[in-house]
Write an enzyme that holds these catalytic residues in place. Structure first.
Site, PDB file in Angstrom:
ATOM      1  N   HIS A 139       3.700  -3.044  13.227  1.00 38.16           N
ATOM      2  CA  HIS A 139       3.176  -3.849  12.121  1.00 38.16           C
ATOM      3  C   HIS A 139       3.895  -5.172  12.013  1.00 38.16           C
ATOM      4  O   HIS A 139       3.891  -5.792  10.952  1.00 38.16           O
ATOM      5  CB  HIS A 139       3.266  -3.051  10.804  1.00 38.16           C
ATOM      6  CG  HIS A 139       2.283  -1.926  10.755  1.00 38.16           C
ATOM      7  ND1 HIS A 139       2.311  -0.950   9.774  1.00 38.16           N
ATOM      8  CD2 HIS A 139       1.260  -1.598  11.579  1.00 38.16           C
ATOM      9  CE1 HIS A 139       1.319  -0.097   9.992  1.00 38.16           C
ATOM     10  NE2 HIS A 139       0.679  -0.463  11.086  1.00 38.16           N
ATOM     11  N   CYS A 169      -2.038 -22.864  12.532  1.00 35.78           N
ATOM     12  CA  CYS A 169      -1.855 -23.325  13.929  1.00 35.78           C
ATOM     13  C   CYS A 169      -0.887 -22.460  14.719  1.00 35.78           C
ATOM     14  O   CYS A 169      -0.689 -22.651  15.914  1.00 35.78           O
ATOM     15  CB  CYS A 169      -1.373 -24.775  13.936  1.00 35.78           C
ATOM     16  SG  CYS A 169       0.371 -24.968  13.505  1.00 35.78           S
ATOM     17  N   CYS A 222       1.053 -28.855  11.038  1.00 41.13           N
ATOM     18  CA  CYS A 222      -0.332 -29.133  10.628  1.00 41.13           C
ATOM     19  C   CYS A 222      -0.534 -29.110   9.117  1.00 41.13           C
ATOM     20  O   CYS A 222      -1.650 -29.301   8.632  1.00 41.13           O
ATOM     21  CB  CYS A 222      -1.273 -28.097  11.267  1.00 41.13           C
ATOM     22  SG  CYS A 222      -1.208 -26.495  10.453  1.00 41.13           S
ATOM     23  N   ASN A 260       9.958  14.478   6.773  1.00 43.21           N
ATOM     24  CA  ASN A 260       9.515  13.638   5.665  1.00 43.21           C
ATOM     25  C   ASN A 260       9.945  14.213   4.322  1.00 43.21           C
ATOM     26  O   ASN A 260      10.103  15.427   4.194  1.00 43.21           O
ATOM     27  CB  ASN A 260       7.989  13.495   5.712  1.00 43.21           C
ATOM     28  CG  ASN A 260       7.502  12.172   5.134  1.00 43.21           C
ATOM     29  OD1 ASN A 260       7.914  11.106   5.564  1.00 43.21           O
ATOM     30  ND2 ASN A 260       6.646  12.273   4.125  1.00 43.21           N
TER      31      ASN A 260
HETATM   32  P1  NAD Z   1      -6.547   0.086   6.812  1.00 40.48           P
HETATM   33  O1  NAD Z   1      -6.888  -1.279   6.382  1.00 40.48           O
HETATM   34  O2  NAD Z   1      -5.292   0.696   6.332  1.00 40.48           O
HETATM   35  O3  NAD Z   1      -6.515   0.203   8.405  1.00 40.48           O
HETATM   36  C1  NAD Z   1      -7.620  -0.231   9.039  1.00 40.48           C
HETATM   37  C2  NAD Z   1      -7.277  -1.541   9.666  1.00 40.48           C
HETATM   38  O4  NAD Z   1      -5.998  -2.016   9.221  1.00 40.48           O
HETATM   39  C3  NAD Z   1      -7.182  -1.342  11.141  1.00 40.48           C
HETATM   40  O5  NAD Z   1      -7.941  -2.392  11.741  1.00 40.48           O
HETATM   41  C4  NAD Z   1      -5.748  -1.502  11.452  1.00 40.48           C
HETATM   42  O6  NAD Z   1      -5.575  -2.134  12.685  1.00 40.48           O
HETATM   43  C5  NAD Z   1      -5.308  -2.466  10.379  1.00 40.48           C
HETATM   44  N1  NAD Z   1      -3.878  -2.481  10.179  1.00 40.48           N
HETATM   45  C6  NAD Z   1      -3.052  -3.001  11.051  1.00 40.48           C
HETATM   46  N2  NAD Z   1      -1.822  -3.031  10.602  1.00 40.48           N
HETATM   47  C7  NAD Z   1      -1.853  -2.507   9.398  1.00 40.48           C
HETATM   48  C8  NAD Z   1      -0.882  -2.306   8.423  1.00 40.48           C
HETATM   49  N3  NAD Z   1       0.357  -2.743   8.553  1.00 40.48           N
HETATM   50  N4  NAD Z   1      -1.230  -1.689   7.297  1.00 40.48           N
HETATM   51  C9  NAD Z   1      -2.484  -1.307   7.142  1.00 40.48           C
HETATM   52  N5  NAD Z   1      -3.472  -1.501   8.007  1.00 40.48           N
HETATM   53  C10 NAD Z   1      -3.139  -2.121   9.127  1.00 40.48           C
HETATM   54  O7  NAD Z   1      -7.780   0.955   6.352  1.00 40.48           O
HETATM   55  P2  NAD Z   1      -7.620   2.292   5.595  1.00 40.48           P
HETATM   56  O8  NAD Z   1      -7.043   3.292   6.552  1.00 40.48           O
HETATM   57  O9  NAD Z   1      -8.922   2.598   4.984  1.00 40.48           O
HETATM   58  O10 NAD Z   1      -6.536   2.003   4.458  1.00 40.48           O
HETATM   59  C11 NAD Z   1      -6.858   1.149   3.378  1.00 40.48           C
HETATM   60  C12 NAD Z   1      -6.058   1.639   2.205  1.00 40.48           C
HETATM   61  O11 NAD Z   1      -6.504   2.969   1.913  1.00 40.48           O
HETATM   62  C13 NAD Z   1      -4.580   1.705   2.592  1.00 40.48           C
HETATM   63  O12 NAD Z   1      -3.754   1.446   1.480  1.00 40.48           O
HETATM   64  C14 NAD Z   1      -4.441   3.137   3.003  1.00 40.48           C
HETATM   65  O13 NAD Z   1      -3.135   3.627   2.857  1.00 40.48           O
HETATM   66  C15 NAD Z   1      -5.366   3.796   1.986  1.00 40.48           C
HETATM   67  N6  NAD Z   1      -5.764   5.117   2.489  1.00 40.48           N
HETATM   68  C16 NAD Z   1      -6.118   5.226   3.821  1.00 40.48           C
HETATM   69  C17 NAD Z   1      -6.459   6.500   4.301  1.00 40.48           C
HETATM   70  C18 NAD Z   1      -6.863   6.641   5.740  1.00 40.48           C
HETATM   71  O14 NAD Z   1      -7.038   7.770   6.199  1.00 40.48           O
HETATM   72  N7  NAD Z   1      -6.980   5.516   6.474  1.00 40.48           N
HETATM   73  C19 NAD Z   1      -6.436   7.623   3.436  1.00 40.48           C
HETATM   74  C20 NAD Z   1      -6.056   7.420   2.094  1.00 40.48           C
HETATM   75  C21 NAD Z   1      -5.722   6.163   1.648  1.00 40.48           C
HETATM   76  N1  APR Z   2      13.423  10.487   3.798  1.00 36.52           N
HETATM   77  C1  APR Z   2      12.268  11.019   4.297  1.00 36.52           C
HETATM   78  N2  APR Z   2      11.043  10.650   3.866  1.00 36.52           N
HETATM   79  C2  APR Z   2      10.990   9.703   2.908  1.00 36.52           C
HETATM   80  C3  APR Z   2      12.133   9.109   2.347  1.00 36.52           C
HETATM   81  C4  APR Z   2      13.394   9.546   2.838  1.00 36.52           C
HETATM   82  N3  APR Z   2      14.549   9.057   2.361  1.00 36.52           N
HETATM   83  N4  APR Z   2      11.727   8.209   1.402  1.00 36.52           N
HETATM   84  C5  APR Z   2      10.383   8.246   1.383  1.00 36.52           C
HETATM   85  N5  APR Z   2       9.930   9.145   2.275  1.00 36.52           N
HETATM   86  C6  APR Z   2       8.549   9.467   2.608  1.00 36.52           C
HETATM   87  C7  APR Z   2       7.612   9.463   1.445  1.00 36.52           C
HETATM   88  O1  APR Z   2       7.514  10.765   0.907  1.00 36.52           O
HETATM   89  C8  APR Z   2       6.298   9.014   2.098  1.00 36.52           C
HETATM   90  O2  APR Z   2       5.551  10.147   2.516  1.00 36.52           O
HETATM   91  O3  APR Z   2       8.122   8.449   3.487  1.00 36.52           O
HETATM   92  C9  APR Z   2       6.725   8.237   3.331  1.00 36.52           C
HETATM   93  C10 APR Z   2       6.465   6.748   3.201  1.00 36.52           C
HETATM   94  O4  APR Z   2       5.068   6.578   3.248  1.00 36.52           O
HETATM   95  P1  APR Z   2       4.454   5.157   2.849  1.00 36.52           P
HETATM   96  O5  APR Z   2       5.109   4.674   1.603  1.00 36.52           O
HETATM   97  O6  APR Z   2       2.977   5.321   2.884  1.00 36.52           O
HETATM   98  O7  APR Z   2       4.921   4.193   4.009  1.00 36.52           O
HETATM   99  P2  APR Z   2       4.277   4.098   5.466  1.00 36.52           P
HETATM  100  O8  APR Z   2       3.738   5.421   5.886  1.00 36.52           O
HETATM  101  O9  APR Z   2       5.302   3.466   6.332  1.00 36.52           O
HETATM  102  O10 APR Z   2       3.043   3.055   5.241  1.00 36.52           O
HETATM  103  C11 APR Z   2       2.328   2.672   6.411  1.00 36.52           C
HETATM  104  O11 APR Z   2       1.094   1.067   5.076  1.00 36.52           O
HETATM  105  O12 APR Z   2       1.101  -0.569   3.480  1.00 36.52           O
HETATM  106  C12 APR Z   2       1.067  -0.333   4.834  1.00 36.52           C
HETATM  107  O13 APR Z   2       1.782  -1.788   6.480  1.00 36.52           O
HETATM  108  C13 APR Z   2       2.262  -0.928   5.492  1.00 36.52           C
HETATM  109  O14 APR Z   2       3.498  -0.091   7.397  1.00 36.52           O
HETATM  110  C14 APR Z   2       2.986   0.258   6.113  1.00 36.52           C
HETATM  111  C15 APR Z   2       1.877   1.256   6.251  1.00 36.52           C
END
Ligand code: NAD
Ligand code: APR
Length: 240
Positions: A119, A130, A148, A208
């Protein structure tokens, strides 16, 4: 001794290729909030207002404030023992690489060499128009692109944006062929990173704080804090 930790220690010692996949939960013990836990970023901010490309056009002020706050949070942090142990495992040949959804650079700061930033990276500032590179201080000072005049942004992949091809392709092929995948600190809610464990041909481990909502099956599940469990497993490996 926790029998699951003993099992993971043995798998790490005997696996011929091991990839670690991490998310924001790997950095909460370095005092960086995650996204979906009760203190996570998305509990107070709607991701669509700051983590989607439209944010750059619709509310650039909020966008720059959000990522400036995250850059400033980063300045006060360091990798924790869990990051350091993972780097030590790579050094000693027990881990081949880390694929991370995190943009905080803490795995690299801890000494991990093969890190795939799926990410992107918060500190990598560039012009949205740009592509010219700029410094975090330019972004924090809300300056415009020096080339730019366009809007500066961090090199963090926003929802809907394409992942960096090189990092994604390398992580995907290595996870497909690895004999052990250890997934740490991610809710596995976000596509496409959440597909990686499903594509693994080897053994899969989920470490986790909250293990019930991933919706995926794993060969081994360890519920708890990343730093605690990782350092425990390290101790068991040293005794083996
Ligand atoms: P998304 O936007 O999270 O992912 C789809 C697109 O996002 C893809 O094209 C992917 O390449 C792009 N993407 C790339 N880098 C990313 C990043 N750093 N974080 C997120 N997306 C990235 O689409 P989604 O999965 O529908 O998720 C939208 C929201 O819904 C998010 O907050 C997600 O956590 C939440 N959500 C998703 C799911 C799921 O199964 N995808 C389930 C429950 C909740
Ligand atoms: N040890 C183990 N697990 C932990 C700890 C810890 N100290 N602290 C938090 N967690 C767990 C939480 O229970 C949660 O399930 O880590 C998980 C974090 O999940 P998210 O907050 O959804 O983070 P992540 O999975 O990295 O999100 C994915 O979503 O918003 C986008 O681009 C963003 O890279 C990010 C992506």
């Amino acid at each position: 001794r926790d029998k699951n930790q003993v099992k993971l220690a043995n798998w790490l010692l005997t696996s011929k290729s091991t990839i670690v996949l991490t998310g924001a939960g790997m950095s909460t013990e370095s005092n960086l909030p995650d996204f979906r836990s009760k203190e996570g970023w998305w509990r107070s901010i709607d991701p669509i207002t700051v983590a989607a490309p439209e944010a750059l056009d619709n509310n650039y002020e909020l966008f720059t404030d959000f990522y400036t706050a995250r850059l400033e949070a980063l300045e006060g942090t360091a990798p924790h023992e869990g990051h350091q142990v993972i780097a030590d495992w790579e050094e000693r040949g027990f881990v081949d690489a880390v694929a991370t959804q995190n943009v905080d650079g803490l795995h690299t700061a801890a000494g991990s060499k093969n890190v795939y930033e799926l990410h992107g990276s918060l500190k990598n500032i560039y012009c949205h128009n740009c592509g010219a590179k700029a410094a975090p201080s330019d972004f924090k000072a809300k300056r415009k692109c020096g080339v730019c005049g366009g809007k500066l942004r961090p090199g963090v992949i926003l929802f809907g944006e394409m992942l960096p091809q090189e990092a994604w392709n390398t992580a995907l092929s290595r996870i497909k062929s690895a004999s052990l995948i250890i997934v740490i600190g991610t809710s596995l809610e976000v596509y496409p990173a959440n597909q990686l464990p499903l594509l693994a041909s080897g053994r899969t481990v989920y470490l986790n704080a909250e293990v019930s909502s991933s919706g995926q099956d794993f060969d081994l599940v360890l519920e708890g804090k990343a730093k605690t469990i990782i350092t425990e497993v390290q101790r068991i490996m040293h005794e083996a």
